[in-house]
Design a protein around this motif. Sequence first.
Motif, PDB file in Angstrom:
ATOM      1  N   THR A 206      34.577  36.608  34.863  1.00 36.31           N
ATOM      2  CA  THR A 206      34.689  38.347  35.869  1.00 36.31           C
ATOM      3  C   THR A 206      33.477  37.438  36.735  1.00 36.31           C
ATOM      4  OG1 THR A 206      34.510  39.676  34.300  1.00 36.31           O
ATOM      5  CG2 THR A 206      33.669  40.056  35.706  1.00 36.31           C
ATOM      6  N   ASP A 207      32.818  36.602  36.165  1.00 31.20           N
ATOM      7  CA  ASP A 207      31.690  36.227  37.386  1.00 31.20           C
ATOM      8  C   ASP A 207      31.871  35.560  38.854  1.00 31.20           C
ATOM      9  OD1 ASP A 207      29.797  37.720  36.012  1.00 31.20           O
ATOM     10  OD2 ASP A 207      29.165  36.042  34.550  1.00 31.20           O
ATOM     11  N   ILE A 208      33.006  34.949  38.436  1.00 31.12           N
ATOM     12  CA  ILE A 208      33.652  33.419  38.921  1.00 31.12           C
ATOM     13  C   ILE A 208      34.629  34.578  40.127  1.00 31.12           C
ATOM     14  CG2 ILE A 208      34.883  31.432  39.303  1.00 31.12           C
ATOM     15  CD1 ILE A 208      34.210  30.528  35.925  1.00 31.12           C
ATOM     16  N   ALA A 209      34.787  35.341  39.859  1.00 22.47           N
ATOM     17  CA  ALA A 209      36.413  36.300  40.517  1.00 22.47           C
ATOM     18  C   ALA A 209      34.495  37.047  42.052  1.00 22.47           C
ATOM     19  CB  ALA A 209      37.257  37.005  40.370  1.00 22.47           C
ATOM     20  N   ASP A 210      34.125  37.846  40.751  1.00 23.36           N
ATOM     21  CA  ASP A 210      32.809  38.395  41.249  1.00 23.36           C
ATOM     22  C   ASP A 210      32.436  37.432  42.659  1.00 23.36           C
ATOM     23  OD1 ASP A 210      33.383  40.885  40.259  1.00 23.36           O
ATOM     24  OD2 ASP A 210      31.666  40.438  39.448  1.00 23.36           O
ATOM     25  N   SER A 211      31.836  36.816  42.672  1.00 23.36           N
ATOM     26  CA  SER A 211      31.514  35.661  43.546  1.00 23.36           C
ATOM     27  C   SER A 211      32.457  35.392  44.286  1.00 23.36           C
ATOM     28  CB  SER A 211      30.258  34.415  42.943  1.00 23.36           C
ATOM     29  OG  SER A 211      31.530  33.279  42.729  1.00 23.36           O
ATOM     30  N   TYR A 212      33.681  35.210  44.541  1.00 24.19           N
ATOM     31  CA  TYR A 212      34.696  34.714  45.009  1.00 24.19           C
ATOM     32  C   TYR A 212      34.689  36.635  46.178  1.00 24.19           C
ATOM     33  CZ  TYR A 212      39.400  35.105  47.913  1.00 24.19           C
ATOM     34  OH  TYR A 212      39.625  34.635  48.751  1.00 24.19           O
ATOM     35  N   TYR A 213      34.611  37.558  45.402  1.00 19.20           N
ATOM     36  CA  TYR A 213      34.807  38.945  46.162  1.00 19.20           C
ATOM     37  C   TYR A 213      33.805  39.014  46.951  1.00 19.20           C
ATOM     38  CZ  TYR A 213      39.286  39.165  44.583  1.00 19.20           C
ATOM     39  OH  TYR A 213      41.153  38.533  44.572  1.00 19.20           O
ATOM     40  N   ALA A 214      32.723  38.997  46.353  1.00 17.99           N
ATOM     41  CA  ALA A 214      31.334  38.893  47.421  1.00 17.99           C
ATOM     42  C   ALA A 214      31.491  38.664  48.416  1.00 17.99           C
ATOM     43  CB  ALA A 214      30.012  38.538  46.743  1.00 17.99           C
ATOM     44  N   CYS A 215      31.277  37.451  48.323  1.00 24.37           N
ATOM     45  CA  CYS A 215      32.307  36.580  50.193  1.00 24.37           C
ATOM     46  C   CYS A 215      33.325  36.548  50.564  1.00 24.37           C
ATOM     47  CB  CYS A 215      31.633  35.123  49.805  1.00 24.37           C
ATOM     48  SG  CYS A 215      30.144  34.213  48.803  1.00 24.37           S
ATOM     49  N   ASN A 216      34.035  37.619  50.324  1.00 25.97           N
ATOM     50  CA  ASN A 216      35.801  37.756  50.735  1.00 25.97           C
ATOM     51  C   ASN A 216      36.419  38.638  49.703  1.00 25.97           C
ATOM     52  OD1 ASN A 216      35.586  34.353  51.596  1.00 25.97           O
ATOM     53  ND2 ASN A 216      35.657  33.943  49.324  1.00 25.97           N
ATOM     54  N   PRO A 217      35.356  39.918  50.653  1.00 26.31           N
ATOM     55  CA  PRO A 217      35.886  40.925  50.527  1.00 26.31           C
ATOM     56  C   PRO A 217      37.626  41.595  50.666  1.00 26.31           C
ATOM     57  CG  PRO A 217      34.425  41.555  51.992  1.00 26.31           C
ATOM     58  CD  PRO A 217      34.567  39.637  51.757  1.00 26.31           C
ATOM     59  N   HIS A 218      38.054  41.565  49.357  1.00 19.65           N
ATOM     60  CA  HIS A 218      39.201  41.968  50.061  1.00 19.65           C
ATOM     61  C   HIS A 218      39.369  43.002  50.886  1.00 19.65           C
ATOM     62  CE1 HIS A 218      42.865  45.031  48.332  1.00 19.65           C
ATOM     63  NE2 HIS A 218      43.274  44.065  48.109  1.00 19.65           N
ATOM     64  N   PRO A 219      40.978  42.777  51.573  1.00 16.65           N
ATOM     65  CA  PRO A 219      40.942  43.451  52.870  1.00 16.65           C
ATOM     66  C   PRO A 219      40.336  44.996  52.944  1.00 16.65           C
ATOM     67  CG  PRO A 219      43.033  42.003  52.256  1.00 16.65           C
ATOM     68  CD  PRO A 219      42.313  42.184  50.995  1.00 16.65           C
ATOM     69  N   ASP A 220      40.526  45.690  51.760  1.00 15.29           N
ATOM     70  CA  ASP A 220      39.692  47.322  52.225  1.00 15.29           C
ATOM     71  C   ASP A 220      38.857  47.551  51.349  1.00 15.29           C
ATOM     72  OD1 ASP A 220      39.506  47.273  48.864  1.00 15.29           O
ATOM     73  OD2 ASP A 220      41.212  48.084  48.429  1.00 15.29           O
ATOM     74  N   GLY A 221      38.052  46.559  51.902  1.00 23.12           N
ATOM     75  CA  GLY A 221      36.423  46.254  51.188  1.00 23.12           C
ATOM     76  C   GLY A 221      35.896  45.988  49.894  1.00 23.12           C
ATOM     77  N   THR A 222      37.054  46.161  49.097  1.00 23.21           N
ATOM     78  CA  THR A 222      36.251  46.039  47.321  1.00 23.21           C
ATOM     79  C   THR A 222      35.678  44.948  47.829  1.00 23.21           C
ATOM     80  OG1 THR A 222      37.646  47.598  46.827  1.00 23.21           O
ATOM     81  CG2 THR A 222      37.289  45.714  45.240  1.00 23.21           C
ATOM     82  N   ARG A 223      34.953  44.777  46.435  1.00 23.49           N
ATOM     83  CA  ARG A 223      34.047  43.580  46.756  1.00 23.49           C
ATOM     84  C   ARG A 223      33.458  43.085  45.351  1.00 23.49           C
ATOM     85  NH1 ARG A 223      31.864  42.603  51.675  1.00 23.49           N
ATOM     86  NH2 ARG A 223      29.999  40.944  51.531  1.00 23.49           N
ATOM     87  N   THR A 224      34.249  43.387  43.824  1.00 23.43           N
ATOM     88  CA  THR A 224      34.263  43.023  43.022  1.00 23.43           C
ATOM     89  C   THR A 224      35.707  42.899  42.360  1.00 23.43           C
ATOM     90  OG1 THR A 224      34.239  45.238  41.931  1.00 23.43           O
ATOM     91  CG2 THR A 224      31.693  44.215  42.538  1.00 23.43           C
ATOM     92  N   TRP A 225      36.193  41.993  41.435  1.00 21.63           N
ATOM     93  CA  TRP A 225      37.241  41.079  40.833  1.00 21.63           C
ATOM     94  C   TRP A 225      37.570  43.010  40.089  1.00 21.63           C
ATOM     95  CZ3 TRP A 225      38.027  39.660  35.977  1.00 21.63           C
ATOM     96  CH2 TRP A 225      39.474  38.751  35.793  1.00 21.63           C
ATOM     97  N   THR A 226      36.770  43.263  39.199  1.00 25.32           N
ATOM     98  CA  THR A 226      37.725  44.725  38.945  1.00 25.32           C
ATOM     99  C   THR A 226      37.951  45.241  39.260  1.00 25.32           C
ATOM    100  OG1 THR A 226      35.091  45.333  38.360  1.00 25.32           O
ATOM    101  CG2 THR A 226      35.563  44.024  36.412  1.00 25.32           C
ATOM    102  N   GLY A 227      37.301  46.078  40.566  1.00 24.74           N
ATOM    103  CA  GLY A 227      37.390  47.259  41.463  1.00 24.74           C
ATOM    104  C   GLY A 227      39.235  46.771  42.339  1.00 24.74           C
ATOM    105  N   VAL A 228      39.179  44.967  42.514  1.00 24.73           N
ATOM    106  CA  VAL A 228      40.786  44.741  42.588  1.00 24.73           C
ATOM    107  C   VAL A 228      41.850  44.793  41.617  1.00 24.73           C
ATOM    108  CG1 VAL A 228      41.711  42.797  44.005  1.00 24.73           C
ATOM    109  CG2 VAL A 228      38.941  43.059  44.413  1.00 24.73           C
ATOM    110  N   ILE A 229      41.253  44.813  40.617  1.00 33.46           N
ATOM    111  CA  ILE A 229      42.145  44.966  39.850  1.00 33.46           C
ATOM    112  C   ILE A 229      42.321  46.381  39.908  1.00 33.46           C
ATOM    113  CG2 ILE A 229      42.531  44.498  37.345  1.00 33.46           C
ATOM    114  CD1 ILE A 229      40.956  41.722  37.410  1.00 33.46           C
TER     115      ILE A 229
END
Length: 111
Positions: free
Chosen positions: A12-35
Motif C-alpha cells: 500500500t505504501d509503495i503504490a501510494d508513493s507511486y500515485y502521489a508522484c504520478n496521479p491517475h488520469p482522473d486525479g486520484t493520488r492514492t492506490w486505494t482510491g484507484v482500486i
Amino acid sequence: MLRLPQIGLPDTDIADSYYACNPHPDGTRTWTGVISKYRGDVIHHGYFPFSEESRDLEDVVRVIRHLHDITARVIFKLLGYNGRYRTRVSASTQEVCWVTTSTPPEDLGYR
C-alpha cells in the motif's frame, strides 16, 4: 489487511508513493482510491469503460497484476510458506517476502 502483523505487506505504501508522484488520469493520488474506482467500474458497469479519458488500459493491467501478486503472497503467508514463487509482476521467481519498504514501485509493475 496488508498491514496486519501476520501479513505485513508494504505494498500500500509503495503504490501510494507511486500515485502521489504520478496521479491517475482522473486525479486520484492514492492506490486505494484507484482500486476503489476500478472496483466501482466492474460492480456498477460490469466492465472497464476505456472509452472515458480517465481509464488507462496499462494502469488497469498494472493494478490487476499487482493485486494478483498480493493475493498469492497473502495466501502463502497464511499457509506458512516462505519459499519461492512465480510472481505476476516480474519475469523471475521471488521469495514470498521479496517486497520490502525499500522496493521501488517499478518492481511492482508501476512505470
